[in-house]
Design a protein around this motif. Structure first.
Motif, PDB file in Angstrom:
ATOM      1  N   VAL A 203      32.334  16.534  -4.669  1.00 62.80           N
ATOM      2  CA  VAL A 203      32.887  16.182  -5.795  1.00 62.80           C
ATOM      3  C   VAL A 203      32.070  15.293  -6.817  1.00 62.80           C
ATOM      4  CG1 VAL A 203      35.015  15.431  -7.180  1.00 62.80           C
ATOM      5  CG2 VAL A 203      35.168  16.439  -4.769  1.00 62.80           C
ATOM      6  N   ALA A 204      31.321  14.289  -6.167  1.00 67.07           N
ATOM      7  CA  ALA A 204      30.526  13.602  -6.733  1.00 67.07           C
ATOM      8  C   ALA A 204      29.109  14.199  -7.553  1.00 67.07           C
ATOM      9  CB  ALA A 204      30.103  12.251  -5.726  1.00 67.07           C
ATOM     10  N   VAL A 205      29.026  15.098  -6.923  1.00 67.17           N
ATOM     11  CA  VAL A 205      27.847  16.017  -7.417  1.00 67.17           C
ATOM     12  C   VAL A 205      28.290  17.024  -8.388  1.00 67.17           C
ATOM     13  CG1 VAL A 205      26.082  15.523  -5.533  1.00 67.17           C
ATOM     14  CG2 VAL A 205      27.756  17.602  -5.381  1.00 67.17           C
ATOM     15  N   MET A 206      29.624  17.076  -8.568  1.00 59.66           N
ATOM     16  CA  MET A 206      29.867  18.263  -9.734  1.00 59.66           C
ATOM     17  C   MET A 206      29.538  17.924 -11.157  1.00 59.66           C
ATOM     18  SD  MET A 206      33.641  19.231  -8.610  1.00 59.66           S
ATOM     19  CE  MET A 206      34.085  20.161  -7.010  1.00 59.66           C
ATOM     20  N   GLY A 207      29.560  18.875 -11.870  1.00 61.19           N
ATOM     21  CA  GLY A 207      29.281  18.521 -13.341  1.00 61.19           C
ATOM     22  C   GLY A 207      30.274  17.950 -14.084  1.00 61.19           C
ATOM     23  N   ALA A 208      30.337  17.344 -15.144  1.00 68.11           N
ATOM     24  CA  ALA A 208      31.628  16.635 -15.520  1.00 68.11           C
ATOM     25  C   ALA A 208      32.911  17.552 -15.791  1.00 68.11           C
ATOM     26  CB  ALA A 208      31.220  15.854 -16.848  1.00 68.11           C
ATOM     27  N   ASP A 209      32.656  18.733 -16.449  1.00 73.57           N
ATOM     28  CA  ASP A 209      33.666  19.580 -16.710  1.00 73.57           C
ATOM     29  C   ASP A 209      34.404  19.984 -15.334  1.00 73.57           C
ATOM     30  OD1 ASP A 209      33.454  19.188 -19.428  1.00 73.57           O
ATOM     31  OD2 ASP A 209      32.254  20.967 -19.719  1.00 73.57           O
ATOM     32  N   GLU A 210      33.502  20.555 -14.369  1.00 76.80           N
ATOM     33  CA  GLU A 210      33.861  21.332 -13.247  1.00 76.80           C
ATOM     34  C   GLU A 210      34.737  20.255 -12.459  1.00 76.80           C
ATOM     35  OE1 GLU A 210      31.818  23.309  -9.229  1.00 76.80           O
ATOM     36  OE2 GLU A 210      30.680  22.042 -10.471  1.00 76.80           O
ATOM     37  N   ARG A 211      34.198  18.899 -12.397  1.00 74.70           N
ATOM     38  CA  ARG A 211      35.060  17.904 -11.677  1.00 74.70           C
ATOM     39  C   ARG A 211      36.540  17.628 -12.258  1.00 74.70           C
ATOM     40  NH1 ARG A 211      32.031  13.782 -12.844  1.00 74.70           N
ATOM     41  NH2 ARG A 211      30.503  14.389 -11.398  1.00 74.70           N
ATOM     42  N   THR A 212      36.330  17.483 -13.558  1.00 74.62           N
ATOM     43  CA  THR A 212      37.701  17.330 -14.285  1.00 74.62           C
ATOM     44  C   THR A 212      38.701  18.546 -13.978  1.00 74.62           C
ATOM     45  OG1 THR A 212      36.889  16.156 -16.272  1.00 74.62           O
ATOM     46  CG2 THR A 212      38.753  17.245 -16.564  1.00 74.62           C
ATOM     47  N   ALA A 213      38.117  19.842 -14.020  1.00 69.15           N
ATOM     48  CA  ALA A 213      39.073  21.000 -13.607  1.00 69.15           C
ATOM     49  C   ALA A 213      39.474  20.761 -12.296  1.00 69.15           C
ATOM     50  CB  ALA A 213      38.373  22.416 -14.037  1.00 69.15           C
ATOM     51  N   PHE A 214      38.607  20.551 -11.497  1.00 60.36           N
ATOM     52  CA  PHE A 214      38.761  20.414  -9.918  1.00 60.36           C
ATOM     53  C   PHE A 214      40.058  19.538  -9.582  1.00 60.36           C
ATOM     54  CE2 PHE A 214      37.888  18.731  -5.528  1.00 60.36           C
ATOM     55  CZ  PHE A 214      38.248  19.926  -4.916  1.00 60.36           C
ATOM     56  N   LEU A 215      39.826  18.195 -10.091  1.00 61.75           N
ATOM     57  CA  LEU A 215      40.679  17.137  -9.953  1.00 61.75           C
ATOM     58  C   LEU A 215      42.153  17.511 -10.435  1.00 61.75           C
ATOM     59  CD1 LEU A 215      38.498  14.312 -10.100  1.00 61.75           C
ATOM     60  CD2 LEU A 215      39.259  15.397  -8.206  1.00 61.75           C
ATOM     61  N   ASP A 216      42.051  18.057 -11.900  1.00 60.38           N
ATOM     62  CA  ASP A 216      43.240  18.272 -12.521  1.00 60.38           C
ATOM     63  C   ASP A 216      44.232  19.332 -11.702  1.00 60.38           C
ATOM     64  OD1 ASP A 216      42.920  16.553 -14.428  1.00 60.38           O
ATOM     65  OD2 ASP A 216      42.194  18.221 -16.025  1.00 60.38           O
ATOM     66  N   ASP A 217      43.467  20.422 -10.735  1.00 64.03           N
ATOM     67  CA  ASP A 217      44.094  21.180 -10.181  1.00 64.03           C
ATOM     68  C   ASP A 217      44.670  20.423  -9.048  1.00 64.03           C
ATOM     69  OD1 ASP A 217      44.746  23.955  -9.268  1.00 64.03           O
ATOM     70  OD2 ASP A 217      43.672  23.700  -7.621  1.00 64.03           O
ATOM     71  N   LEU A 218      44.132  19.646  -8.347  1.00 63.44           N
ATOM     72  CA  LEU A 218      44.825  18.914  -7.474  1.00 63.44           C
ATOM     73  C   LEU A 218      46.122  18.060  -7.875  1.00 63.44           C
ATOM     74  CD1 LEU A 218      41.661  17.427  -5.344  1.00 63.44           C
ATOM     75  CD2 LEU A 218      42.957  19.764  -5.008  1.00 63.44           C
ATOM     76  N   ARG A 219      45.759  17.536  -9.183  1.00 62.24           N
ATOM     77  CA  ARG A 219      47.115  16.777  -9.479  1.00 62.24           C
ATOM     78  C   ARG A 219      48.294  17.697  -9.658  1.00 62.24           C
ATOM     79  NH1 ARG A 219      42.703  14.546 -12.756  1.00 62.24           N
ATOM     80  NH2 ARG A 219      42.337  12.433 -12.224  1.00 62.24           N
ATOM     81  N   ALA A 220      48.058  18.938 -10.323  1.00 68.58           N
ATOM     82  CA  ALA A 220      49.172  19.861 -10.284  1.00 68.58           C
ATOM     83  C   ALA A 220      49.782  20.068  -8.986  1.00 68.58           C
ATOM     84  CB  ALA A 220      48.416  21.177 -10.964  1.00 68.58           C
ATOM     85  N   LEU A 221      49.037  20.303  -7.917  1.00 68.46           N
ATOM     86  CA  LEU A 221      49.297  20.686  -6.685  1.00 68.46           C
ATOM     87  C   LEU A 221      50.496  19.388  -6.141  1.00 68.46           C
ATOM     88  CD1 LEU A 221      49.499  22.143  -3.955  1.00 68.46           C
ATOM     89  CD2 LEU A 221      47.653  20.865  -3.299  1.00 68.46           C
ATOM     90  N   LEU A 222      49.974  18.134  -6.428  1.00 72.36           N
ATOM     91  CA  LEU A 222      50.907  17.111  -5.985  1.00 72.36           C
ATOM     92  C   LEU A 222      52.225  16.898  -6.758  1.00 72.36           C
ATOM     93  CD1 LEU A 222      48.023  14.656  -5.146  1.00 72.36           C
ATOM     94  CD2 LEU A 222      49.115  16.086  -3.545  1.00 72.36           C
ATOM     95  N   ALA A 223      52.066  17.538  -8.160  1.00 72.16           N
ATOM     96  CA  ALA A 223      53.175  17.406  -8.910  1.00 72.16           C
ATOM     97  C   ALA A 223      54.237  18.549  -8.542  1.00 72.16           C
ATOM     98  CB  ALA A 223      52.797  17.466 -10.361  1.00 72.16           C
TER      99      ALA A 223
END
Length: 248
Positions: A203-223
């Motif tokens: 995740v640390a080596v992702m581009g900013a937009d890719e990282r944001t989309a990836f982490l938002d998907d995890l937030r949605a899963l937990l919600a």
């Protein structure tokens, strides 16, 4: 391939503060298994922000901490100003010959190059010394952790810890190997779970937009997941795998 590996290996400095706050520690029984009961002088190799150092000190050991990232070591030094630290790696350890009783690595040995590192470990170890590796692995038998793991698998691909490195070190040292399993649980908010995943190398080596989309998907899963929806605190379980290598 080598450049990509090095980019991941050296990516942690950019997330050092979050790593210190959000990565799991290690159970006391793992340290007791690796080192026994008497105090030793221990090299924590790939020490990072000091997650394993915390438990080594609590068990009464003297610690020297070495890591490639000065930013990670700065987090360790903030908590443990009395611990000696040095920037360096397993392939060129910045310590004198026969200077430690044990070399340990928490969540780090998979970054080492065994043919180059094994002679260095032998060099810095005193006679009768041991090498100890330990990894925390998410317990994906818990349904919500399993669902999280499925989301991570596609991105992690070849980035996850390869514990096969144990067999390579056992051959290179050479050494006898004994293994131990224990448990560890983190109590985190859902947002802290996501922020902790953001400290992973892939995740640390992702581009900013890719990282944001990836982490938002995890937030949605937990919600939305039945095991986590509406909860303000989660228990994130780990299986802790410890390996003690005794050079022959």
């Amino acid at each position: 391939m080598v450049e990509a590996f090095d980019a991941r290996r050296l990516s942690f400095g950019s997330v050092a503060r979050e790593y210190a706050q959000l990565r799991p520690g290690y159970p006391a029984d793992a340290v007791a298994f690796l080192l026994g009961d008497r105090p030793r002088r221990v090299l924590d190799l790939g020490a990072g922000t000091g997650k394993l150092t915390d438990e080594l000190l609590a068990a009464g050991h003297e610690v020297v901490a070495v890591d490639p990232s000065a930013e990670m070591l700065a987090q360790l030094a903030d908590r443990h100003p009395g611990v000696a630290t040095a920037v360096g790696g397993a392939e060129q350890v910045p310590l004198p010959d026969a200077s430690v009783d044990a070399v340990v690595a928490g969540q780090a040995a998979h970054w080492f190059d065994p043919p180059r590192a094994a002679p260095e470990l032998r060099r810095v170890l005193r006679p009768g010394g041991v090498v100890g590796f330990v990894w925390n692995v998410r317990d994906e038998t818990v349904p919500w952790v399993g669902a999280l793991g499925e989301r991570l698998t596609a991105e992690a691909r070849d980035h996850e810890a390869d514990q096969g490195v144990v067999h390579r070190f056992a051959a290179e040292l050479p050494a006898d190997v004994v293994e131990h399993e224990s448990r560890y649980v983190q109590r985190l908010t859902p947002e802290q779970v996501v922020a902790g995943i953001a400290t992973r190398s892939y995740v640390a080596v992702m581009g900013a937009d890719e990282r944001t989309a990836f982490l938002d998907d995890l937030r949605a899963l937990l919600a939305q997941h039945p095991g986590t929806a509406g909860r303000t605190e989660l228990e994130l379980p780990y299986a802790t795998h410890s390996v003690r290598l005794t050079p022959r």
